[in-house]
Every structure is written in structure tokens, then in C-alpha cells.
Design a protein around this motif. Structure first.
Motif, PDB file in Angstrom:
ATOM      1  N   ALA A   4       1.320 -13.661 -10.426  1.00 53.16           N
ATOM      2  CA  ALA A   4       0.598 -14.388 -11.475  1.00 53.16           C
ATOM      3  C   ALA A   4       0.302 -13.475 -12.653  1.00 53.16           C
ATOM      4  N   ARG A   5      -0.110 -12.251 -12.368  1.00 53.80           N
ATOM      5  CA  ARG A   5      -0.426 -11.307 -13.444  1.00 53.80           C
ATOM      6  C   ARG A   5       0.805 -10.987 -14.287  1.00 53.80           C
ATOM      7  N   MET A   6       1.956 -10.838 -13.609  1.00 58.16           N
ATOM      8  CA  MET A   6       3.169 -10.391 -14.292  1.00 58.16           C
ATOM      9  C   MET A   6       4.049 -11.536 -14.778  1.00 58.16           C
ATOM     10  N   GLY A   7       3.726 -12.767 -14.392  1.00 55.68           N
ATOM     11  CA  GLY A   7       4.514 -13.907 -14.851  1.00 55.68           C
ATOM     12  C   GLY A   7       5.837 -14.074 -14.121  1.00 55.68           C
ATOM     13  N   TRP A   8       5.894 -13.628 -12.869  1.00 64.07           N
ATOM     14  CA  TRP A   8       7.118 -13.753 -12.075  1.00 64.07           C
ATOM     15  C   TRP A   8       7.098 -15.045 -11.282  1.00 64.07           C
ATOM     16  N   SER A   9       8.250 -15.701 -11.162  1.00 64.56           N
ATOM     17  CA  SER A   9       8.280 -16.996 -10.483  1.00 64.56           C
ATOM     18  C   SER A   9       9.286 -17.075  -9.335  1.00 64.56           C
ATOM     19  N   PRO A  51       0.805  -8.284   1.778  1.00 64.95           N
ATOM     20  CA  PRO A  51       0.418  -9.627   2.231  1.00 64.95           C
ATOM     21  C   PRO A  51       0.604 -10.658   1.117  1.00 64.95           C
ATOM     22  N   GLN A  52       0.766 -11.901   1.504  1.00 61.83           N
ATOM     23  CA  GLN A  52       1.011 -12.957   0.529  1.00 61.83           C
ATOM     24  C   GLN A  52      -0.069 -13.081  -0.552  1.00 61.83           C
ATOM     25  N   PRO A  53      -1.353 -12.955  -0.241  1.00 58.94           N
ATOM     26  CA  PRO A  53      -2.343 -13.048  -1.322  1.00 58.94           C
ATOM     27  C   PRO A  53      -2.129 -11.991  -2.402  1.00 58.94           C
ATOM     28  N   ASP A  54      -1.731 -10.786  -1.998  1.00 59.24           N
ATOM     29  CA  ASP A  54      -1.476  -9.733  -2.985  1.00 59.24           C
ATOM     30  C   ASP A  54      -0.218 -10.023  -3.790  1.00 59.24           C
ATOM     31  N   ILE A  55       0.812 -10.517  -3.119  1.00 53.67           N
ATOM     32  CA  ILE A  55       2.043 -10.875  -3.832  1.00 53.67           C
ATOM     33  C   ILE A  55       1.756 -11.972  -4.853  1.00 53.67           C
ATOM     34  N   ALA A  56       1.013 -12.992  -4.452  1.00 50.00           N
ATOM     35  CA  ALA A  56       0.690 -14.092  -5.363  1.00 50.00           C
ATOM     36  C   ALA A  56      -0.111 -13.598  -6.559  1.00 50.00           C
ATOM     37  N   ARG A  57      -1.043 -12.694  -6.302  1.00 49.05           N
ATOM     38  CA  ARG A  57      -1.881 -12.166  -7.392  1.00 49.05           C
ATOM     39  C   ARG A  57      -1.049 -11.372  -8.399  1.00 49.05           C
ATOM     40  N   VAL A  58      -0.167 -10.506  -7.901  1.00 46.87           N
ATOM     41  CA  VAL A  58       0.650  -9.689  -8.807  1.00 46.87           C
ATOM     42  C   VAL A  58       1.673 -10.555  -9.537  1.00 46.87           C
ATOM     43  N   PRO A  84       0.829  -1.206   0.000  1.00 43.65           N
ATOM     44  CA  PRO A  84       0.000   0.000   0.000  1.00 43.65           C
ATOM     45  C   PRO A  84       0.865   1.258   0.000  1.00 43.65           C
ATOM     46  N   ASP A  85       0.323   2.323  -0.611  1.00 39.12           N
ATOM     47  CA  ASP A  85       0.980   3.633  -0.722  1.00 39.12           C
ATOM     48  C   ASP A  85       2.079   3.669  -1.784  1.00 39.12           C
ATOM     49  N   VAL A  86       2.338   2.545  -2.461  1.00 42.46           N
ATOM     50  CA  VAL A  86       3.293   2.542  -3.575  1.00 42.46           C
ATOM     51  C   VAL A  86       2.518   2.764  -4.871  1.00 42.46           C
ATOM     52  N   TYR A  87       3.046   3.599  -5.759  1.00 40.67           N
ATOM     53  CA  TYR A  87       2.356   3.868  -7.020  1.00 40.67           C
ATOM     54  C   TYR A  87       2.133   2.556  -7.778  1.00 40.67           C
ATOM     55  N   GLY A  88       0.912   2.316  -8.190  1.00 42.91           N
ATOM     56  CA  GLY A  88       0.555   1.084  -8.887  1.00 42.91           C
ATOM     57  C   GLY A  88      -0.258   0.129  -8.043  1.00 42.91           C
ATOM     58  N   TRP A  89      -0.200   0.297  -6.722  1.00 49.78           N
ATOM     59  CA  TRP A  89      -0.967  -0.577  -5.827  1.00 49.78           C
ATOM     60  C   TRP A  89      -2.473  -0.393  -6.068  1.00 49.78           C
ATOM     61  N   PRO A  90      -3.248  -1.461  -6.055  1.00 49.65           N
ATOM     62  CA  PRO A  90      -2.913  -2.849  -5.691  1.00 49.65           C
ATOM     63  C   PRO A  90      -2.635  -3.752  -6.886  1.00 49.65           C
ATOM     64  N   ASP A  91      -2.642  -3.197  -8.087  1.00 52.84           N
ATOM     65  CA  ASP A  91      -2.483  -4.035  -9.280  1.00 52.84           C
ATOM     66  C   ASP A  91      -1.035  -4.351  -9.621  1.00 52.84           C
ATOM     67  N   HIS A  92      -0.125  -3.487  -9.177  1.00 52.87           N
ATOM     68  CA  HIS A  92       1.272  -3.621  -9.572  1.00 52.87           C
ATOM     69  C   HIS A  92       2.212  -3.297  -8.418  1.00 52.87           C
ATOM     70  N   ALA A  93       3.453  -3.747  -8.564  1.00 58.82           N
ATOM     71  CA  ALA A  93       4.553  -3.219  -7.762  1.00 58.82           C
ATOM     72  C   ALA A  93       4.994  -1.902  -8.400  1.00 58.82           C
ATOM     73  N   CYS A  94       5.902  -1.193  -7.751  1.00 55.53           N
ATOM     74  CA  CYS A  94       6.390   0.054  -8.345  1.00 55.53           C
ATOM     75  C   CYS A  94       7.019  -0.247  -9.706  1.00 55.53           C
ATOM     76  N   ARG A  95       7.034   0.740 -10.564  1.00 53.86           N
ATOM     77  CA  ARG A  95       7.485   0.503 -11.941  1.00 53.86           C
ATOM     78  C   ARG A  95       8.953   0.088 -12.006  1.00 53.86           C
ATOM     79  N   GLY A  96       9.798   0.755 -11.222  1.00 50.52           N
ATOM     80  CA  GLY A  96      11.218   0.402 -11.246  1.00 50.52           C
ATOM     81  C   GLY A  96      11.468  -1.007 -10.749  1.00 50.52           C
ATOM     82  N   CYS A  97      10.844  -1.362  -9.619  1.00 50.24           N
ATOM     83  CA  CYS A  97      11.015  -2.714  -9.084  1.00 50.24           C
ATOM     84  C   CYS A  97      10.436  -3.757 -10.036  1.00 50.24           C
TER      85      CYS A  97
END
Length: 252
Positions: A128-133, A119-126, A79-92
């Protein structure tokens, strides 16, 4: 746009060869810098940090997944990072996008993990969306503040001796731009690439270059490894010289 001159193939190759001299100087300087990193003092990690992963709570030692080395990138997904809750920050997210398959790091007894405060549910969701493993954990305490990544991204390297954990290196700011590739990650670790051509302290683990390379889905296949060893030997690639001074490893 004012473009460079248009030249003949011979002139172009001459210009490339002239620049190549400087590029090799940079490569050797980078190797020398990595050798200095392998001689950095170690800092004992004395706090007991706690994370949350897909399987529940985990200690810093657990993040190693049984391997000897650990690389931790602090990513801003929360939370409070640009892109939340759909994304991590653009640089990261750019850093995450360019991470190579972690099996190659694992083959060098090294684990890569990302950590954030989401939280883990948000990490898992992002993920999956971004294809990170890559493994990605939730921080629950002062890990980020203690390791210089509470206000900004950064990559910490650790090593363990039994159950004792030590911080061995830290890189941030534009240094993180070079991260993502297997070689770049290994070059910031205490043990390096663990190849015989490297300038490492006596007793450090080292194997011939090329011999440990494999497809990411075939590490541990002894029969295939023997085939590869024979091919490398036939090509004369295992010479102990730095990679840029050797020919192809019988790859084709």
C-alpha cells in the motif's frame, strides 16, 4: 566530462543508422535466445509447497490462479533485510517499481507473483505504501532454497499441465534487471509471447501479433476487440514478420 562531438542533423542521423544495424542484430539474437528457452526441458515439481496469501493458505498450483503459466519473483521483504519493516530491500523494490500492469500477462494465460518471508499484514502494508498491486505471497517452507533464491533474488518460470507443475526457466543476478516489462517476462516463459512470428515448437499456442493487445481495463470486451482487429487489418500490421520489421499497428 569529455563529451562526444557536436554534429549536424545529417551526421547525427547517419551515426544513428550505423548503430541501429547493431541494435537490430541484438534484437534478433534476443529473439533467437527466447526461441531456445521455449525448447528448454521441463523439470517436474514434485514437492507440495505452501504459501500464505490474502485469502489464506495456497499451494504452488494455486499461485497460477487458473492460468497455464506462472512467473515467481523472490523479493526480500522480511526481518533482517535492510529497510525492514518499512520497506523491502532496495534492489527488489526497484524491480517491483518497474513491473508493468499484470493484466497484459494475464491475457497471455500467464500469472506473475512475488514471494517473500514477511507475514501478510506486513506485505499488505508495504504494498500500500509503495503502490504495488501484483499478487504477493508469504513463503512458509523450502521453496526459496529449492529454487535458487534463498540467498539472492531470482525469477522462476513454471507451466502446468492439469495439476502437474513444471519448472521451465530461471533467471537471476543482472538478468533480473531486464524484468518488469510484459515482453521481457513473456520471453522467459515456455510459451513465449504466443505470437505467430515467433520460432516456437509445433503446436504451441500462437495468435497474430497486435490482435490480442488491449487496454488493461478492457480485456474481454468482445466489441472493442472487433474494432481493434479491423484497425490492425487496415494497417496491414499482421504480417507474420518480427515486430521490429513492421510498421505501427494502426495506433494513431
Amino acid at each position: 566530462m569529455k563529451t562526444p562531438p557536436i554534429v549536424t542533423p545529417r551526421e547525427w542521423e547517419a551515426a544513428r543508422q550505423q548503430l541501429l544495424v547493431k541494435e537490430k542484430e541484438v534484437t534478433r539474437a534476443r529473439d533467437a535466445l527466447a526461441a531456445e528457452r521455449r525448447r528448454m526441458p521441463w523439470l517436474a515439481v514434485e514437492k507440495n509447497y505452501e504459501f500464505v496469501g490474502p485469502e489464506g493458505t495456497a499451494s504452488l498450483l494455486d499461485l497460477f490462479e487458473g492460468r497455464r503459466q506462472l512467473i515467481v519473483y523472490r523479493a526480500f521483504l522480511e526481518p533482517d533485510v535492510y529497510g525492514w519493516p518499512d520497506h523491502a530491500c532496495r534492489g527488489c523494490s526497484i524491480v517491483a517499481d518497474q513491473v508493468a500492469h499484470v493484466a497484459h500477462l494475464n491475457a497471455r494465460d500467464t500469472t506473475l507473483a512475488f514471494v517473500s518471508r514477511a507475514p501478510q499484514p506486513d506485505i499488505a502494508r508495504v504494498k500500500a505504501r509503495m503502490g504495488w498491486s501484483m499478487p504477493w505471497y508469504t513463503m512458509t517452507d523450502e521453496f526459496d532454497a529449492d529454487f535458487g533464491v534463498d540467498q539472492w533474488h531470482g525469477t522462476n518460470a513454471f507451466i502446468r499441465d492439469g495439476d502437474s507443475v513444471f519448472r521451465t526457466y530461471f533467471i537471476n543476478n543482472r538478468g533480473d534487471e531486464a524484468m518488469g516489462g510484459t515482453w521481457s517476462y513473456l520471453d522467459i516463459t515456455a510459451l513465449g509471447r504466443q505470437e505467430e512470428w515467433e520460432d516456437s515448437p509445433e503446436g504451441y499456442p500462437q495468435t497474430p501479433p497486435y490482435e490480442w493487445w488491449n487496454w488493461h481495463d478492457d480485456y474481454g470486451d468482445a466489441a472493442l476487440s472487433q474494432e481493434w482487429l479491423a484497425k490492425v487489418a487496415a494497417a496491414g500490421a499482421t504480417t507474420g514478420r518480427p515486430p521490429e520489421d513492421r510498421g505501427p499497428a494502426g495506433c494513431c
